[in-house]
Design a protein around this motif. Sequence first.
Motif, PDB file in Angstrom:
ATOM      1  N   GLU A  32      22.134  84.451  40.734  1.00 31.84           N
ATOM      2  CA  GLU A  32      20.794  84.969  40.635  1.00 31.84           C
ATOM      3  C   GLU A  32      20.442  84.534  39.160  1.00 31.84           C
ATOM      4  OE1 GLU A  32      16.821  85.372  41.678  1.00 31.84           O
ATOM      5  OE2 GLU A  32      18.770  85.125  43.109  1.00 31.84           O
ATOM      6  N   GLU A  33      21.150  85.010  38.346  1.00 33.18           N
ATOM      7  CA  GLU A  33      21.080  84.732  36.807  1.00 33.18           C
ATOM      8  C   GLU A  33      21.182  83.258  36.554  1.00 33.18           C
ATOM      9  OE1 GLU A  33      22.619  85.986  32.412  1.00 33.18           O
ATOM     10  OE2 GLU A  33      23.649  86.654  34.171  1.00 33.18           O
ATOM     11  N   ALA A  34      21.924  82.362  37.263  1.00 29.82           N
ATOM     12  CA  ALA A  34      22.083  81.067  37.170  1.00 29.82           C
ATOM     13  C   ALA A  34      20.912  80.382  37.665  1.00 29.82           C
ATOM     14  CB  ALA A  34      23.482  80.587  37.828  1.00 29.82           C
ATOM     15  N   ARG A  35      20.555  81.092  38.906  1.00 30.01           N
ATOM     16  CA  ARG A  35      19.320  80.450  39.650  1.00 30.01           C
ATOM     17  C   ARG A  35      17.785  80.530  38.484  1.00 30.01           C
ATOM     18  NH1 ARG A  35      20.035  82.733  44.166  1.00 30.01           N
ATOM     19  NH2 ARG A  35      20.410  80.969  45.144  1.00 30.01           N
ATOM     20  N   LEU A  36      17.692  81.844  38.130  1.00 30.90           N
ATOM     21  CA  LEU A  36      16.609  81.861  37.093  1.00 30.90           C
ATOM     22  C   LEU A  36      16.605  81.009  35.987  1.00 30.90           C
ATOM     23  CD1 LEU A  36      16.274  85.780  37.395  1.00 30.90           C
ATOM     24  CD2 LEU A  36      14.637  84.124  38.516  1.00 30.90           C
ATOM     25  N   LEU A  37      17.729  80.816  35.248  1.00 34.02           N
ATOM     26  CA  LEU A  37      18.042  80.053  34.247  1.00 34.02           C
ATOM     27  C   LEU A  37      17.643  78.340  34.616  1.00 34.02           C
ATOM     28  CD1 LEU A  37      21.251  81.443  32.615  1.00 34.02           C
ATOM     29  CD2 LEU A  37      19.004  81.041  31.576  1.00 34.02           C
ATOM     30  N   LEU A  38      18.301  78.023  35.656  1.00 27.61           N
ATOM     31  CA  LEU A  38      17.805  76.490  36.115  1.00 27.61           C
ATOM     32  C   LEU A  38      16.269  76.469  36.237  1.00 27.61           C
ATOM     33  CD1 LEU A  38      18.792  73.762  37.353  1.00 27.61           C
ATOM     34  CD2 LEU A  38      18.824  74.856  39.602  1.00 27.61           C
ATOM     35  N   HIS A  39      15.606  77.219  36.984  1.00 23.30           N
ATOM     36  CA  HIS A  39      14.120  76.980  37.217  1.00 23.30           C
ATOM     37  C   HIS A  39      13.390  77.318  35.716  1.00 23.30           C
ATOM     38  CE1 HIS A  39      14.766  76.622  41.396  1.00 23.30           C
ATOM     39  NE2 HIS A  39      15.143  77.640  41.258  1.00 23.30           N
TER      40      HIS A  39
END
Length: 104
Positions: A32-39
């Motif tokens: 989830e942290e990686a997903r938020l960072l990507l966006h």
Amino acid sequence: MSEYRIAAIGDRDSVLGFRTLGLDVYPAETVEEARLLLHRLAKENYAIIYLTEGFAKSMAADVGRYKDAVTPAVILIPGREGALGIGMDAVKTAVERAVGADIL
């Protein structure tokens, strides 16, 4: 005109070395942290975002969202667990779309 930047997202052990190459490094603890960072980075001035395959395997829809975009190019890299083959599959699919045949 602003300059584009390059980032690396992944577990700390896998991405920390990219800092020595001048990339912006974003260690993530969870998918989830990686997903938020990507966006978030995709909305900023990043032309290339390297993402470890370990996170990418749980983020197929998120990575796919940028597949046809000019920027950012999301490039999958092996993480500390080694290559999972996801990045190579993405390259193969892109080549097939560009050339019209499987040449790899």
